[in-house]
Design a protein around this motif. Structure first.
Motif, PDB file in Angstrom:
ATOM      1  N   PRO A  54       0.839  -1.198   0.000  1.00 35.92           N
ATOM      2  CA  PRO A  54       0.000   0.000   0.000  1.00 35.92           C
ATOM      3  C   PRO A  54       0.872   1.243   0.000  1.00 35.92           C
ATOM      4  CG  PRO A  54      -0.026  -1.069   2.149  1.00 35.92           C
ATOM      5  CD  PRO A  54       0.764  -1.948   1.237  1.00 35.92           C
ATOM      6  N   ARG A  55       0.403   2.258  -0.674  1.00 37.02           N
ATOM      7  CA  ARG A  55       1.169   3.508  -0.710  1.00 37.02           C
ATOM      8  C   ARG A  55       0.217   4.681  -0.669  1.00 37.02           C
ATOM      9  NH1 ARG A  55       1.737   5.768  -6.035  1.00 37.02           N
ATOM     10  NH2 ARG A  55       0.614   4.473  -7.523  1.00 37.02           N
ATOM     11  N   LYS A  56       0.702   5.764  -0.176  1.00 44.49           N
ATOM     12  CA  LYS A  56      -0.096   6.982  -0.085  1.00 44.49           C
ATOM     13  C   LYS A  56       0.146   7.815  -1.345  1.00 44.49           C
ATOM     14  CE  LYS A  56      -0.740  11.045   2.799  1.00 44.49           C
ATOM     15  NZ  LYS A  56      -2.113  11.086   3.135  1.00 44.49           N
ATOM     16  N   ILE A  57      -0.925   8.328  -1.889  1.00 46.12           N
ATOM     17  CA  ILE A  57      -0.830   9.159  -3.084  1.00 46.12           C
ATOM     18  C   ILE A  57      -1.026  10.601  -2.670  1.00 46.12           C
ATOM     19  CG2 ILE A  57      -1.857   9.681  -5.331  1.00 46.12           C
ATOM     20  CD1 ILE A  57      -2.712   6.688  -5.403  1.00 46.12           C
TER      21      ILE A  57
END
Length: 132
Positions: free
Chosen positions: A124-127
């Motif tokens: 998961p990654r933050k945009i």
């Protein structure tokens, strides 16, 4: 990213046919705890009496296999024994989200710790959102 235990038959991991006077090798399924972290999975398996050289951890066709042989720590043969150590065998089917090339293992005080990292695209990654 939950994993499932692979059903195994006794014949799959027993020793080849032995003469009738010898006992067949027995295997226990070691108890495990599986934790999910943002980086992947952490698997803890209890393997009492197992040394590093008697432990085999491998991945083949998306199946993680743990096989271990427990030994008594006494340097000589017992003259009286009330229990016998049993070997361990367990398999898990891995999902495509596990980066199989980066799996690491550590054995400490009879507990095997496996780190099963996620593949980069599955993390998961933050945009960041920009305001114009």
């Amino acid at each position: 990213m939950a994993e499932k235990t692979v059903a195994t038959s006794r014949e799959r991991h027993s020793t080849p046919r032995r003469e009738g006077t010898r006992a067949q090798e027995r295997y226990l399924s070691p108890p495990v705890d599986i934790y999910e972290t943002p980086e992947g999975l952490v698997l803890l398996a209890d393997l009492p009496g197992v040394a590093k050289e008697d432990l085999d951890v491998r991945v083949d066709n998306n199946v993680l296999t743990l096989q271990a042989k427990a030994k008594h720590i006494a340097p000589s043969e017992a003259i009286y024994r009330e229990y016998e150590l049993t070997n361990f065998f367990r398999q898990f089917e891995l999902s495509e989200e596990v980066d199989q090339g980066k799996i690491s293992a550590q054995l400490k005080h009879g507990v095997l710790t496996l780190h099963l990292p996620r593949v980069e695209k599955a993390k998961p990654r933050k945009i960041d959102v920009q305001v114009s």
